[in-house]
Design a protein around this motif. Structure first.
Motif, mmCIF file in Angstrom:
data_model
loop_
_atom_site.group_PDB
_atom_site.id
_atom_site.type_symbol
_atom_site.label_atom_id
_atom_site.label_comp_id
_atom_site.label_asym_id
_atom_site.label_seq_id
_atom_site.Cartn_x
_atom_site.Cartn_y
_atom_site.Cartn_z
ATOM 1 N N THR A 3 0.832 -1.200 0.000
ATOM 2 C CA THR A 3 0.000 0.000 0.000
ATOM 3 C C THR A 3 0.867 1.249 0.000
ATOM 4 O OG1 THR A 3 -0.105 0.044 2.419
ATOM 5 C CG2 THR A 3 -1.889 -1.115 1.254
ATOM 6 N N GLY A 4 2.027 1.157 0.666
ATOM 7 C CA GLY A 4 2.907 2.319 0.745
ATOM 8 C C GLY A 4 2.479 3.321 1.797
ATOM 9 N N PHE A 5 1.393 3.021 2.516
ATOM 10 C CA PHE A 5 0.943 3.899 3.580
ATOM 11 C C PHE A 5 0.182 3.087 4.620
ATOM 12 C CE2 PHE A 5 -2.581 3.816 0.595
ATOM 13 C CZ PHE A 5 -3.680 3.638 1.417
ATOM 14 N N ARG A 12 -3.139 9.555 7.540
ATOM 15 C CA ARG A 12 -2.453 8.627 6.656
ATOM 16 C C ARG A 12 -0.952 8.896 6.764
ATOM 17 N NH1 ARG A 12 -3.984 7.451 0.457
ATOM 18 N NH2 ARG A 12 -5.598 6.317 1.574
ATOM 19 N N ARG A 14 2.904 7.888 5.418
ATOM 20 C CA ARG A 14 3.644 7.261 4.327
ATOM 21 C C ARG A 14 5.121 7.624 4.474
ATOM 22 N NH1 ARG A 14 4.974 11.227 0.690
ATOM 23 N NH2 ARG A 14 3.594 13.027 0.577
ATOM 24 N N ASP A 16 8.394 9.277 3.524
ATOM 25 C CA ASP A 16 8.637 10.534 2.818
ATOM 26 C C ASP A 16 9.950 10.412 2.064
ATOM 27 O OD1 ASP A 16 8.916 13.096 1.905
ATOM 28 O OD2 ASP A 16 9.207 13.993 3.877
ATOM 29 N N LEU A 59 3.415 -0.792 6.074
ATOM 30 C CA LEU A 59 3.503 -0.192 4.745
ATOM 31 C C LEU A 59 3.330 -1.205 3.616
ATOM 32 C CD1 LEU A 59 6.504 2.157 5.501
ATOM 33 C CD2 LEU A 59 4.168 2.902 4.983
#
Length: 123
Positions: A3-5, A12, A14, A16, A59
């Protein structure tokens, strides 16, 4: 599943990778510490490894850092409301440090509580 987050309490989080900037200003500083056991990160392994493994699970992608330093962008309704660095403390008493900046509409306590909830996981 990648999902990356991950989400917690309406925020939310994520990784950076672009140097995110707070979109609502003027930005205010974030300086907080989190006890590893409060975030469900107590164990016999080094804190940096525990943190990397937990963030990887949240993540959906492998992330790691020998020193346990992770840059996170925090979003609400598509806008970046915090840009922080989550890291393992350098002193003898291992603790997590959260440093960076946030939008005035996001209290530090709400940010910390959301992150702790996510790290702790379900249950």
């Amino acid at each position: 599943m990648t999902t990356g987050f991950f989400e917690a309490r309406g925020l939310r989080f994520r990784l950076d990778r672009e140097g995110a900037e707070v979109s609502e200003g003027p930005a205010r500083s974030v300086e907080a510490t989190i006890a590893p056991d409060e975030a469900g990160l107590d164990g016999d392994e080094p804190l940096a490894e525990l943190l990397g493994r937990r963030l990887s699970a949240l993540l959906g992608e492998a992330v790691s850092d020998e020193e346990g330093i992770f840059d996170l962008a925090v979003e609400r309704d598509g806008a970046v409301i915090a840009a922080v660095q989550l890291s393992c403390g350098e002193d003898e008493e291992e603790e997590l440090e959260l440093l960076g900046e946030r939008a005035p509409s996001l209290p530090v306590r709400a940010l910390v509580e959301a992150l702790v909830d996510a790290l702790r996981g379900p249950g």
